[in-house]
Design a protein around this motif. Sequence first.
Motif, PDB file in Angstrom:
ATOM      1  N   GLY A  94      30.682 -14.807 -10.055  1.00  0.00           N
ATOM      2  CA  GLY A  94      29.849 -15.249  -8.983  1.00  0.00           C
ATOM      3  C   GLY A  94      30.518 -15.641  -7.858  1.00  0.00           C
ATOM      4  O   GLY A  94      31.826 -15.900  -7.780  1.00  0.00           O
ATOM      5  N   LEU A  95      29.803 -15.863  -6.617  1.00  0.00           N
ATOM      6  CA  LEU A  95      30.637 -16.170  -5.394  1.00  0.00           C
ATOM      7  C   LEU A  95      29.442 -16.798  -4.602  1.00  0.00           C
ATOM      8  O   LEU A  95      28.379 -16.277  -4.211  1.00  0.00           O
ATOM      9  N   ALA A  96      29.765 -17.936  -3.978  1.00  0.00           N
ATOM     10  CA  ALA A  96      28.750 -18.581  -2.868  1.00  0.00           C
ATOM     11  C   ALA A  96      29.342 -18.461  -1.513  1.00  0.00           C
ATOM     12  O   ALA A  96      30.698 -18.324  -1.488  1.00  0.00           O
ATOM     13  N   ALA A  97      28.495 -18.174  -0.689  1.00  0.00           N
ATOM     14  CA  ALA A  97      29.011 -17.987   0.879  1.00  0.00           C
ATOM     15  C   ALA A  97      30.127 -18.857   1.285  1.00  0.00           C
ATOM     16  O   ALA A  97      30.852 -18.387   2.079  1.00  0.00           O
ATOM     17  N   ASN A  98      29.998 -20.117   0.874  1.00  0.00           N
ATOM     18  CA  ASN A  98      30.873 -21.000   1.512  1.00  0.00           C
ATOM     19  C   ASN A  98      32.279 -20.831   1.077  1.00  0.00           C
ATOM     20  O   ASN A  98      33.391 -21.345   1.706  1.00  0.00           O
ATOM     21  N   GLN A  99      32.287 -20.037  -0.213  1.00  0.00           N
ATOM     22  CA  GLN A  99      33.646 -19.997  -0.695  1.00  0.00           C
ATOM     23  C   GLN A  99      34.424 -18.756   0.289  1.00  0.00           C
ATOM     24  O   GLN A  99      35.549 -18.623   0.192  1.00  0.00           O
ATOM     25  N   ILE A 100      33.713 -18.052   1.121  1.00  0.00           N
ATOM     26  CA  ILE A 100      34.227 -17.032   2.246  1.00  0.00           C
ATOM     27  C   ILE A 100      34.232 -17.631   3.483  1.00  0.00           C
ATOM     28  O   ILE A 100      34.178 -17.301   4.535  1.00  0.00           O
ATOM     29  N   GLY A 101      33.728 -18.990   3.568  1.00  0.00           N
ATOM     30  CA  GLY A 101      33.772 -19.659   4.897  1.00  0.00           C
ATOM     31  C   GLY A 101      32.393 -19.666   5.726  1.00  0.00           C
ATOM     32  O   GLY A 101      32.275 -19.936   6.843  1.00  0.00           O
ATOM     33  N   VAL A 102      31.397 -19.162   5.048  1.00  0.00           N
ATOM     34  CA  VAL A 102      30.149 -18.880   5.601  1.00  0.00           C
ATOM     35  C   VAL A 102      29.011 -20.012   4.983  1.00  0.00           C
ATOM     36  O   VAL A 102      28.883 -20.193   3.884  1.00  0.00           O
ATOM     37  N   LEU A 103      28.716 -20.779   5.951  1.00  0.00           N
ATOM     38  CA  LEU A 103      27.848 -21.842   5.760  1.00  0.00           C
ATOM     39  C   LEU A 103      26.179 -21.347   5.706  1.00  0.00           C
ATOM     40  O   LEU A 103      25.350 -22.070   6.113  1.00  0.00           O
ATOM     41  N   LYS A 104      25.842 -20.338   4.525  1.00  0.00           N
ATOM     42  CA  LYS A 104      24.767 -20.101   4.408  1.00  0.00           C
ATOM     43  C   LYS A 104      24.345 -20.010   3.190  1.00  0.00           C
ATOM     44  O   LYS A 104      24.855 -19.935   2.056  1.00  0.00           O
ATOM     45  N   ARG A 105      22.898 -20.387   2.757  1.00  0.00           N
ATOM     46  CA  ARG A 105      22.586 -20.431   1.162  1.00  0.00           C
ATOM     47  C   ARG A 105      22.264 -19.015   0.681  1.00  0.00           C
ATOM     48  O   ARG A 105      21.148 -18.433   0.488  1.00  0.00           O
ATOM     49  N   VAL A 106      23.681 -18.334   0.300  1.00  0.00           N
ATOM     50  CA  VAL A 106      23.330 -17.194  -0.164  1.00  0.00           C
ATOM     51  C   VAL A 106      24.609 -17.213  -1.245  1.00  0.00           C
ATOM     52  O   VAL A 106      25.726 -17.528  -1.255  1.00  0.00           O
ATOM     53  N   LEU A 164      34.507 -26.104   1.402  1.00  0.00           N
ATOM     54  CA  LEU A 164      33.951 -26.298  -0.147  1.00  0.00           C
ATOM     55  C   LEU A 164      33.192 -27.523  -0.404  1.00  0.00           C
ATOM     56  O   LEU A 164      32.284 -27.608  -1.231  1.00  0.00           O
ATOM     57  N   LYS A 165      33.284 -28.441   0.631  1.00  0.00           N
ATOM     58  CA  LYS A 165      32.346 -29.605   0.506  1.00  0.00           C
ATOM     59  C   LYS A 165      31.303 -29.563   1.360  1.00  0.00           C
ATOM     60  O   LYS A 165      30.515 -30.726   1.438  1.00  0.00           O
ATOM     61  N   GLU A 166      30.949 -28.457   2.042  1.00  0.00           N
ATOM     62  CA  GLU A 166      29.925 -28.422   3.153  1.00  0.00           C
ATOM     63  C   GLU A 166      28.638 -27.948   2.343  1.00  0.00           C
ATOM     64  O   GLU A 166      28.656 -27.224   1.518  1.00  0.00           O
ATOM     65  N   LYS A 167      27.686 -28.659   2.731  1.00  0.00           N
ATOM     66  CA  LYS A 167      26.100 -27.853   2.252  1.00  0.00           C
ATOM     67  C   LYS A 167      25.977 -26.819   3.212  1.00  0.00           C
ATOM     68  O   LYS A 167      26.009 -26.871   4.378  1.00  0.00           O
ATOM     69  N   LEU A 192      25.068 -17.339 -20.309  1.00  0.00           N
ATOM     70  CA  LEU A 192      26.067 -17.202 -19.256  1.00  0.00           C
ATOM     71  C   LEU A 192      25.345 -17.337 -17.772  1.00  0.00           C
ATOM     72  O   LEU A 192      25.777 -17.949 -16.704  1.00  0.00           O
ATOM     73  N   LEU A 193      24.201 -16.383 -17.659  1.00  0.00           N
ATOM     74  CA  LEU A 193      23.577 -16.657 -16.307  1.00  0.00           C
ATOM     75  C   LEU A 193      23.219 -17.895 -15.931  1.00  0.00           C
ATOM     76  O   LEU A 193      23.304 -18.226 -14.663  1.00  0.00           O
ATOM     77  N   ALA A 194      22.660 -18.806 -16.950  1.00  0.00           N
ATOM     78  CA  ALA A 194      22.287 -20.084 -16.427  1.00  0.00           C
ATOM     79  C   ALA A 194      23.438 -20.832 -15.757  1.00  0.00           C
ATOM     80  O   ALA A 194      23.265 -21.571 -15.046  1.00  0.00           O
ATOM     81  N   ARG A 195      24.373 -20.668 -16.668  1.00  0.00           N
ATOM     82  CA  ARG A 195      25.767 -21.578 -16.276  1.00  0.00           C
ATOM     83  C   ARG A 195      26.262 -20.964 -14.912  1.00  0.00           C
ATOM     84  O   ARG A 195      26.659 -21.952 -14.212  1.00  0.00           O
ATOM     85  N   ALA A 196      26.226 -19.750 -14.708  1.00  0.00           N
ATOM     86  CA  ALA A 196      26.887 -19.086 -13.396  1.00  0.00           C
ATOM     87  C   ALA A 196      25.977 -19.608 -12.278  1.00  0.00           C
ATOM     88  O   ALA A 196      26.420 -19.881 -11.299  1.00  0.00           O
ATOM     89  N   LEU A 197      24.668 -19.602 -12.474  1.00  0.00           N
ATOM     90  CA  LEU A 197      23.809 -20.056 -11.440  1.00  0.00           C
ATOM     91  C   LEU A 197      23.751 -21.583 -11.059  1.00  0.00           C
ATOM     92  O   LEU A 197      23.701 -21.872  -9.949  1.00  0.00           O
ATOM     93  N   GLN A 198      24.136 -22.333 -11.866  1.00  0.00           N
ATOM     94  CA  GLN A 198      24.230 -23.587 -11.947  1.00  0.00           C
ATOM     95  C   GLN A 198      25.310 -23.974 -11.089  1.00  0.00           C
ATOM     96  O   GLN A 198      25.677 -24.741  -9.933  1.00  0.00           O
ATOM     97  N   HIS A 199      26.511 -23.295 -11.293  1.00  0.00           N
ATOM     98  CA  HIS A 199      27.725 -23.242 -10.669  1.00  0.00           C
ATOM     99  C   HIS A 199      27.707 -22.824  -9.520  1.00  0.00           C
ATOM    100  O   HIS A 199      28.186 -23.496  -8.137  1.00  0.00           O
ATOM    101  N   GLU A 200      27.116 -21.653  -8.981  1.00  0.00           N
ATOM    102  CA  GLU A 200      26.876 -21.252  -7.595  1.00  0.00           C
ATOM    103  C   GLU A 200      25.983 -22.009  -6.758  1.00  0.00           C
ATOM    104  O   GLU A 200      26.217 -22.524  -5.601  1.00  0.00           O
ATOM    105  N   VAL A 201      24.793 -22.570  -7.146  1.00  0.00           N
ATOM    106  CA  VAL A 201      24.081 -23.559  -6.585  1.00  0.00           C
ATOM    107  C   VAL A 201      24.873 -24.864  -6.376  1.00  0.00           C
ATOM    108  O   VAL A 201      24.719 -25.344  -5.080  1.00  0.00           O
ATOM    109  N   ASP A 202      25.503 -25.344  -7.252  1.00  0.00           N
ATOM    110  CA  ASP A 202      26.393 -26.422  -6.945  1.00  0.00           C
ATOM    111  C   ASP A 202      27.412 -26.062  -5.736  1.00  0.00           C
ATOM    112  O   ASP A 202      27.362 -27.028  -4.855  1.00  0.00           O
ATOM    113  N   HIS A 203      27.988 -24.968  -5.698  1.00  0.00           N
ATOM    114  CA  HIS A 203      28.792 -24.417  -4.278  1.00  0.00           C
ATOM    115  C   HIS A 203      28.202 -24.640  -3.109  1.00  0.00           C
ATOM    116  O   HIS A 203      28.642 -25.351  -2.209  1.00  0.00           O
ATOM    117  N   LEU A 204      26.767 -24.223  -3.283  1.00  0.00           N
ATOM    118  CA  LEU A 204      26.023 -24.045  -1.823  1.00  0.00           C
ATOM    119  C   LEU A 204      25.686 -25.830  -1.473  1.00  0.00           C
ATOM    120  O   LEU A 204      25.258 -25.644  -0.303  1.00  0.00           O
TER     121      LEU A 204
END
Length: 165
Positions: free
Chosen positions: A46-58, A14-17, A125-137
């Motif tokens: 929302g879900l970012a790829a590194n939340q399932i262990g995949v280090l891709k910007r998705v 979760l700390k990986e870029k 909410l969409l702006a908040r969710a996208l900021q949250h996910e881009v943070d994850h990535l």
Amino acid sequence: MAVLPIRKFPDPVLKEKTLPVKNIDEEIHKLIKNMADTMYAAPGVGLAANQIGVLKRVTVVDVDEDLMAFINPEITWYSEEVEDSEEGCLSVSPEIQMVVTRSVKIRFKAQNERGETVEFETDGLLARALQHEVDHLSGIIILDRTSPEERRRALKELASKTPLI
Ligand code: ZN
């Protein structure tokens, strides 16, 4: 359908870029499908790829019964106007909310599943969710975004929910 395990704090992934995606191929389409299945099963918005262990910007997002998948997303503009709101994260605990300050409006740019560039301005909410996910990535989670007091409270709450075995 593949529902994958969601990585939980303090998993170091979760700390990986995450890394930019060069080819939007079958593998990326499969990743998006699995991420959507995992997000809906949680359930989450929302879900970012590194939340399932995949280090891709998705990332996948669905705040309004409309599934959106974004590849190589970036926020190109943040409004100066900000607001505080409670936010949860599937990688912390669905039951724990903490106050996070976010820009009210953003300008967002990404590629869709077909490799086309999409760019739009959004709020709510969409702006908040996208900021949250881009943070994850970028390896940032809400515990890094909240106040020290909120962080302490959330970690205490989290410890009380995790059985010590
Ligand atoms: Zn999250």
